[in-house]
Write a protein that holds these residues in place. Structure first.
Motif, PDB file in Angstrom:
ATOM      1  N   PHE A  91       0.815  -1.219   0.000  1.00 61.15           N
ATOM      2  CA  PHE A  91       0.000   0.000   0.000  1.00 61.15           C
ATOM      3  C   PHE A  91       0.850   1.271   0.000  1.00 61.15           C
ATOM      4  O   PHE A  91       0.367   2.357   0.309  1.00 61.15           O
ATOM      5  N   VAL A  92       2.103   1.108  -0.391  1.00 63.89           N
ATOM      6  CA  VAL A  92       3.017   2.239  -0.548  1.00 63.89           C
ATOM      7  C   VAL A  92       3.146   2.540  -2.036  1.00 63.89           C
ATOM      8  O   VAL A  92       3.200   1.634  -2.865  1.00 63.89           O
ATOM      9  N   LEU A  93       3.196   3.815  -2.378  1.00 65.45           N
ATOM     10  CA  LEU A  93       3.186   4.254  -3.779  1.00 65.45           C
ATOM     11  C   LEU A  93       4.425   5.081  -4.093  1.00 65.45           C
ATOM     12  O   LEU A  93       4.909   5.840  -3.255  1.00 65.45           O
ATOM     13  N   ARG A  94       4.932   4.925  -5.307  1.00 70.03           N
ATOM     14  CA  ARG A  94       6.107   5.684  -5.737  1.00 70.03           C
ATOM     15  C   ARG A  94       5.673   7.066  -6.226  1.00 70.03           C
ATOM     16  O   ARG A  94       4.779   7.193  -7.064  1.00 70.03           O
ATOM     17  N   VAL A  95       6.312   8.110  -5.697  1.00 72.79           N
ATOM     18  CA  VAL A  95       6.012   9.494  -6.077  1.00 72.79           C
ATOM     19  C   VAL A  95       7.005   9.943  -7.139  1.00 72.79           C
ATOM     20  O   VAL A  95       8.226   9.806  -6.944  1.00 72.79           O
ATOM     21  N   PRO A  96       6.538  10.472  -8.276  1.00 76.59           N
ATOM     22  CA  PRO A  96       7.460  10.969  -9.306  1.00 76.59           C
ATOM     23  C   PRO A  96       8.385  12.035  -8.743  1.00 76.59           C
ATOM     24  O   PRO A  96       7.933  12.960  -8.059  1.00 76.59           O
ATOM     25  N   ASP A  97       9.665  11.908  -9.033  1.00 78.11           N
ATOM     26  CA  ASP A  97      10.626  12.835  -8.415  1.00 78.11           C
ATOM     27  C   ASP A  97      10.720  14.170  -9.135  1.00 78.11           C
ATOM     28  O   ASP A  97      11.469  15.051  -8.696  1.00 78.11           O
ATOM     29  N   ASN A  98       9.966  14.349 -10.233  1.00 78.81           N
ATOM     30  CA  ASN A  98       9.980  15.633 -10.921  1.00 78.81           C
ATOM     31  C   ASN A  98       8.876  16.568 -10.438  1.00 78.81           C
ATOM     32  O   ASN A  98       8.738  17.688 -10.941  1.00 78.81           O
ATOM     33  N   LEU A  99       8.075  16.121  -9.474  1.00 76.98           N
ATOM     34  CA  LEU A  99       6.953  16.922  -8.986  1.00 76.98           C
ATOM     35  C   LEU A  99       7.227  17.437  -7.576  1.00 76.98           C
ATOM     36  O   LEU A  99       7.961  16.813  -6.801  1.00 76.98           O
ATOM     37  N   LEU A 150      -7.206  16.662 -14.766  1.00 79.47           N
ATOM     38  CA  LEU A 150      -6.990  15.316 -15.293  1.00 79.47           C
ATOM     39  C   LEU A 150      -7.799  15.059 -16.559  1.00 79.47           C
ATOM     40  O   LEU A 150      -7.288  14.470 -17.521  1.00 79.47           O
ATOM     41  N   ALA A 151      -9.062  15.483 -16.578  1.00 79.92           N
ATOM     42  CA  ALA A 151      -9.882  15.291 -17.773  1.00 79.92           C
ATOM     43  C   ALA A 151      -9.295  16.037 -18.965  1.00 79.92           C
ATOM     44  O   ALA A 151      -9.256  15.524 -20.089  1.00 79.92           O
ATOM     45  N   ASN A 152      -8.818  17.247 -18.725  1.00 79.07           N
ATOM     46  CA  ASN A 152      -8.185  18.025 -19.792  1.00 79.07           C
ATOM     47  C   ASN A 152      -6.955  17.301 -20.312  1.00 79.07           C
ATOM     48  O   ASN A 152      -6.755  17.176 -21.530  1.00 79.07           O
ATOM     49  N   ALA A 153      -6.116  16.790 -19.411  1.00 75.45           N
ATOM     50  CA  ALA A 153      -4.886  16.113 -19.820  1.00 75.45           C
ATOM     51  C   ALA A 153      -5.170  14.821 -20.578  1.00 75.45           C
ATOM     52  O   ALA A 153      -4.360  14.385 -21.409  1.00 75.45           O
ATOM     53  N   LEU A 154      -6.326  14.196 -20.308  1.00 78.80           N
ATOM     54  CA  LEU A 154      -6.720  12.993 -21.036  1.00 78.80           C
ATOM     55  C   LEU A 154      -7.272  13.305 -22.423  1.00 78.80           C
ATOM     56  O   LEU A 154      -7.549  12.398 -23.200  1.00 78.80           O
ATOM     57  N   GLY A 155      -7.454  14.587 -22.719  1.00 76.01           N
ATOM     58  CA  GLY A 155      -7.902  14.990 -24.049  1.00 76.01           C
ATOM     59  C   GLY A 155      -9.372  15.308 -24.161  1.00 76.01           C
ATOM     60  O   GLY A 155      -9.872  15.547 -25.267  1.00 76.01           O
ATOM     61  N   VAL A 173       1.997  17.050  -4.483  1.00 76.88           N
ATOM     62  CA  VAL A 173       1.597  15.684  -4.829  1.00 76.88           C
ATOM     63  C   VAL A 173       0.647  15.122  -3.776  1.00 76.88           C
ATOM     64  O   VAL A 173      -0.254  14.327  -4.093  1.00 76.88           O
ATOM     65  N   ALA A 174       0.829  15.530  -2.501  1.00 77.92           N
ATOM     66  CA  ALA A 174       0.064  14.914  -1.410  1.00 77.92           C
ATOM     67  C   ALA A 174      -1.442  14.802  -1.704  1.00 77.92           C
ATOM     68  O   ALA A 174      -2.014  13.712  -1.549  1.00 77.92           O
ATOM     69  N   LEU A 224      -0.453   8.583 -10.493  1.00 76.41           N
ATOM     70  CA  LEU A 224       0.759   9.305 -10.127  1.00 76.41           C
ATOM     71  C   LEU A 224       1.745   9.362 -11.291  1.00 76.41           C
ATOM     72  O   LEU A 224       2.356  10.405 -11.557  1.00 76.41           O
ATOM     73  N   ASP A 225       1.897   8.256 -11.994  1.00 74.31           N
ATOM     74  CA  ASP A 225       2.810   8.222 -13.146  1.00 74.31           C
ATOM     75  C   ASP A 225       2.326   9.172 -14.246  1.00 74.31           C
ATOM     76  O   ASP A 225       3.130   9.883 -14.867  1.00 74.31           O
ATOM     77  N   PHE A 226       1.009   9.181 -14.477  1.00 74.57           N
ATOM     78  CA  PHE A 226       0.429  10.084 -15.482  1.00 74.57           C
ATOM     79  C   PHE A 226       0.690  11.534 -15.093  1.00 74.57           C
ATOM     80  O   PHE A 226       1.072  12.362 -15.928  1.00 74.57           O
ATOM     81  N   CYS A 227       0.508  11.837 -13.820  1.00 75.77           N
ATOM     82  CA  CYS A 227       0.750  13.208 -13.356  1.00 75.77           C
ATOM     83  C   CYS A 227       2.218  13.582 -13.506  1.00 75.77           C
ATOM     84  O   CYS A 227       2.552  14.722 -13.851  1.00 75.77           O
ATOM     85  N   GLY A 228       3.110  12.628 -13.255  1.00 77.92           N
ATOM     86  CA  GLY A 228       4.530  12.890 -13.454  1.00 77.92           C
ATOM     87  C   GLY A 228       4.845  13.191 -14.910  1.00 77.92           C
ATOM     88  O   GLY A 228       5.625  14.105 -15.225  1.00 77.92           O
ATOM     89  N   GLN A 229       4.225  12.432 -15.810  1.00 74.23           N
ATOM     90  CA  GLN A 229       4.464  12.625 -17.245  1.00 74.23           C
ATOM     91  C   GLN A 229       3.921  13.953 -17.747  1.00 74.23           C
ATOM     92  O   GLN A 229       4.484  14.558 -18.672  1.00 74.23           O
ATOM     93  N   HIS A 230       2.832  14.417 -17.136  1.00 74.75           N
ATOM     94  CA  HIS A 230       2.156  15.629 -17.621  1.00 74.75           C
ATOM     95  C   HIS A 230       2.374  16.837 -16.716  1.00 74.75           C
ATOM     96  O   HIS A 230       1.809  17.908 -16.971  1.00 74.75           O
ATOM     97  N   GLY A 231       3.178  16.682 -15.671  1.00 72.27           N
ATOM     98  CA  GLY A 231       3.456  17.809 -14.785  1.00 72.27           C
ATOM     99  C   GLY A 231       2.258  18.297 -14.011  1.00 72.27           C
ATOM    100  O   GLY A 231       2.120  19.495 -13.747  1.00 72.27           O
ATOM    101  N   ILE A 232       1.390  17.371 -13.599  1.00 72.57           N
ATOM    102  CA  ILE A 232       0.150  17.738 -12.908  1.00 72.57           C
ATOM    103  C   ILE A 232       0.302  17.568 -11.404  1.00 72.57           C
ATOM    104  O   ILE A 232       0.719  16.516 -10.922  1.00 72.57           O
ATOM    105  N   THR A 233      -0.042  18.605 -10.668  1.00 76.43           N
ATOM    106  CA  THR A 233      -0.131  18.535  -9.210  1.00 76.43           C
ATOM    107  C   THR A 233      -1.366  19.314  -8.765  1.00 76.43           C
ATOM    108  O   THR A 233      -2.032  19.960  -9.578  1.00 76.43           O
TER     109      THR A 233
END
Length: 352
Positions: free
Chosen positions: A141-149, A194-199, A154-155, A305-314
């Protein structure tokens, strides 16, 4: 046991205050995390004030957790000291039933263990949340946080982000989709991003015309004031999905009439009182659906979380010191935050 300092509620009416308690010893499959930041979710307030049922006190709230691994159990291979990680709304489940096998631990047939307000399987003690200096969690139940955010920003993704991401994925939102978002708060502002980033083409429905500019800044393509009857009429039969984030009773019949054939209205806000029921013909004439959604599974949360890392979303946040929690609760009740308070746990002092 691991000495820990938290910010706890001691009854339904009084202020939260620092409290010394202990976390369990790190077991073979556990991860001990030093908490850096924890978001403040409206459900924290509902819980500690007893608005969603009896609360066992003292209670440390908080389920939007980001921190660094302090140590791991002897059987843990995925995580190591120093990793930047997150913990969301649950810290365990039976891991045997069909929902768990399908990666839907939040719907565990035997009941998932909430990050706070639950009961630890390992000790039988009440779980205590992330308004604290550290936490011990089952490795699954532990998740990896993108290190570019920004870790503070992110919390809130660990609750507000996944709660809105899950229905967007369940109903396969992407380019060509038309998505309505009701309410621009902690959940709503993430749904728009998120909806915007999904197109998707994103339409915000709000009671406040003053929120129009901010909604567009977040990624909305259209903003409709729901009290404007002509604007609502012009939007009828045009949306594929509506994500309703409002946590108080309101008329959802008018929202449902905005849905196309086979459109779905998803309720995310935990209203303590029932909404007025939509009319039967609102469903029947366009085969519309009314649904609900609860946070998301662990794999789905990592995907988000990975999607947010790729798209710079916080999340849009306001970082506060630990001693400002009670003021933040009062401001949250007045919607005086854009759009999530986050506690800097480095500022949490030991109680006298």
């Amino acid at each position: 046991m691991i000495p820990t300092i938290g910010i706890a509620a001691f009854d339904a009416a009084g202020p939260l205050a620092p409290w010394r308690f202990e976390r369990r010893v790190v077991g073979a499959h556990d991860v001990h995390i030093r908490i850096m930041y924890c978001g403040i979710c409206h459900s924290d307030l509902h819980t500690v004030r007893g608005e969603w049922g009896p609360c066992r006190y003292p209670q440390v709230p908080g389920h939007e957790i980001v921190g660094r691994v302090e140590s791991v159990g002897s059987a843990v291979t995925r995580w190591k000291a120093g990793d930047l990680v997150g913990v969301g709304c649950m810290v365990d489940s039976c891991q045997r039933c069909q929902p768990c096998a399908d990666g839907l631990e939040q719907y565990c047939d035997n009941g998932m263990t909430g990050t706070y307000g639950g009961v630890e399987k390992q000790t039988g003690l009440p779980t205590q949340g992330g308004y604290s200096t550290g936490i011990v969690v089952n490795e699954q139940f532990v998740l990896r946080v993108p290190d570019n955010l920004d870790p503070a920003a992110v919390a809130p993704l660990l609750c507000a982000g996944i709660t809105t991401w899950s229905p967007l994925r369940q109903w396969k939102v992407g380019p060509g989709s038309r998505v309505g978002v009701v309410g621009i708060g902690g959940l709503g502002h993430m749904a728009v991003k998120l909806a915007n980033a999904l197109g998707a083409h994103v339409v915000v429905l709000t009671t406040s015309p003053a929120k129009a500019d901010d909604a567009r800044r977040l990624g909305a393509h259209e903003v409709v004031v729901s009290r404007d009857a002509s604007a609502m009429a012009a939007l009828r039969n045009s949306l594929d999905l509506i994500i309703d984030t409002v946590g108080t009773p309101h008329d959802i019949d008018g929202e449902m009439q905005l849905l196309r054939l086979d459109g779905t209205l998803v309720l995310l806000g935990g209203s303590p009182e029932p909404h007025p029921s939509p009319r039967a013909f609102t469903f029947i004439m366009k085969r519309r659906r009314l649904a609900g959604s609860l946070i998301g599974g662990i794999a789905e949360t990592q995907e988000m979380l990975d999607f947010c890392g790729q798209h710079g979303i916080t999340a849009d946040i306001e970082v506060i010191k630990a001693d400002a929690v009670n003021d933040a609760y009062e401001r949250m009740l007045k919607s005086d935050v854009k759009y999530r308070f986050v506690i800097d746990l480095e500022t949490l002092d030991a109680p006298a």
